[in-house]
Design a protein around this motif. Sequence first.
Motif, short mmCIF file in Angstrom:
data_model
loop_
_atom_site.label_atom_id
_atom_site.label_comp_id
_atom_site.label_asym_id
_atom_site.label_seq_id
_atom_site.Cartn_x
_atom_site.Cartn_y
_atom_site.Cartn_z
N GLU A 153 0.84 -1.21 0.00
CA GLU A 153 0.00 0.00 0.00
C GLU A 153 0.87 1.26 0.00
O GLU A 153 0.53 2.26 -0.63
N ALA A 154 1.99 1.19 0.73
CA ALA A 154 2.92 2.34 0.75
C ALA A 154 3.43 2.63 -0.65
O ALA A 154 3.62 3.80 -1.04
N LEU A 155 3.64 1.57 -1.44
CA LEU A 155 4.15 1.74 -2.80
C LEU A 155 3.10 2.29 -3.76
O LEU A 155 3.42 2.69 -4.87
N ARG A 156 1.87 2.31 -3.31
CA ARG A 156 0.83 2.97 -4.11
C ARG A 156 1.07 4.48 -4.12
O ARG A 156 0.74 5.18 -5.08
N VAL A 157 1.66 4.97 -3.03
CA VAL A 157 1.91 6.42 -2.87
C VAL A 157 3.35 6.78 -3.19
O VAL A 157 3.64 7.74 -3.88
N ASN A 158 4.29 5.98 -2.64
CA ASN A 158 5.71 6.27 -2.80
C ASN A 158 6.17 5.94 -4.22
O ASN A 158 5.98 4.83 -4.70
N LYS A 159 6.80 6.92 -4.84
CA LYS A 159 7.29 6.71 -6.22
C LYS A 159 8.80 6.99 -6.32
O LYS A 159 9.31 7.24 -7.40
N SER A 160 9.48 6.93 -5.17
CA SER A 160 10.94 7.14 -5.19
C SER A 160 11.71 5.84 -4.99
O SER A 160 12.84 5.69 -5.45
N LEU A 161 11.11 4.87 -4.29
CA LEU A 161 11.82 3.63 -3.97
C LEU A 161 12.12 2.83 -5.23
O LEU A 161 11.24 2.63 -6.07
N LEU A 162 13.37 2.35 -5.32
CA LEU A 162 13.79 1.54 -6.48
C LEU A 162 13.97 0.06 -6.13
O LEU A 162 13.67 -0.81 -6.94
N HIS A 163 14.47 -0.21 -4.92
CA HIS A 163 14.76 -1.59 -4.51
C HIS A 163 14.23 -1.85 -3.11
O HIS A 163 14.55 -1.13 -2.18
N LEU A 164 13.46 -2.91 -2.97
CA LEU A 164 12.94 -3.35 -1.67
C LEU A 164 13.31 -4.82 -1.48
O LEU A 164 12.89 -5.68 -2.24
N TRP A 165 14.14 -5.08 -0.48
CA TRP A 165 14.56 -6.46 -0.19
C TRP A 165 13.91 -6.93 1.10
O TRP A 165 14.20 -6.41 2.18
N ILE A 166 13.01 -7.92 0.99
CA ILE A 166 12.40 -8.53 2.16
C ILE A 166 12.68 -10.03 2.09
O ILE A 166 11.78 -10.87 2.17
N ILE A 167 13.93 -10.36 1.92
CA ILE A 167 14.38 -11.74 1.78
C ILE A 167 14.30 -12.45 3.14
O ILE A 167 14.53 -11.83 4.18
N ASN A 168 13.98 -13.75 3.12
CA ASN A 168 14.00 -14.58 4.34
C ASN A 168 13.16 -13.98 5.47
O ASN A 168 13.65 -13.78 6.59
N ASN A 169 11.91 -13.69 5.16
CA ASN A 169 10.97 -13.28 6.19
C ASN A 169 9.86 -14.34 6.27
O ASN A 169 10.14 -15.52 6.09
N ARG A 170 8.62 -13.93 6.50
CA ARG A 170 7.53 -14.90 6.70
C ARG A 170 6.36 -14.62 5.77
O ARG A 170 5.20 -14.77 6.13
N ILE A 171 6.69 -14.24 4.55
CA ILE A 171 5.66 -13.85 3.58
C ILE A 171 5.24 -15.06 2.74
O ILE A 171 6.09 -15.82 2.27
N THR A 172 3.93 -15.21 2.56
CA THR A 172 3.39 -16.30 1.75
C THR A 172 2.86 -15.73 0.43
O THR A 172 3.05 -14.56 0.12
N ASP A 173 2.16 -16.57 -0.32
CA ASP A 173 1.55 -16.13 -1.59
C ASP A 173 0.64 -14.92 -1.38
O ASP A 173 0.52 -14.06 -2.25
#
Length: 215
Positions: A153-173
């Motif tokens: 949802e933050a990325l719906r507003v933010n248009k400056s971020l180029l790279h987001l790394w959320i490796i090895n967390n607890r995210i599913t499909d």
Amino acid sequence: MKINPSLYDIIILCHSNVSFVIKLRLSVNQVTDDGAKVLAEELLKYKIIKILGLYRNQITDVGARFIAQVVEECPHLRTLKIGLNKLTSEGGKLLAQAIQKSKAIKDIGLAANGISTEGGKSLAAALRDNRSLEIFWLTENQLNDEAAALFAEALRVNKSLLHLWIINNRITDVGANCFFDILKENATIEEICLKGNDISAEGAKRFAEEKRIVL
């Protein structure tokens, strides 16, 4: 108060040569909360720091408060690496407040701390409001689908971020799908790396359609 001896050397150098304060790389130096306090006090005297590396030290949420003050009050600070310390969600919240107010920060590394979804909520809100951040490292924390939805949802507003790394967390499909959907509205971000999460083979097939999602 316990301060690593090498930190004393850094402080002496700061006094003798102010230009030394512009880039400080103190990773793997056993910097404690006391050290973080002394360091922050020194950096806030000059406010010219651009790069601060504190990876793999002994900083807890207590020290995070001092580092957050540096992020908020130093107008030239572009890069902060504070991964592999001992932060929890409370430390994440403190840094999130500072990120939200910073107009200079471009690269934040918070990998391998103990930041759960509670801290993730604050960091997602910071991302939503920040207009300078380009790289966000959140690898090896404890972020789940709820946190993923908030970052999306933050990325719906933010248009400056180029790279987001959320490796090895607890995210599913479920969480990955939130990113998949939001990328239809965000043409700026170049990469969302979700390697090492709980993405099914079926989900991976679907997300393969979006090259910016890296699994």
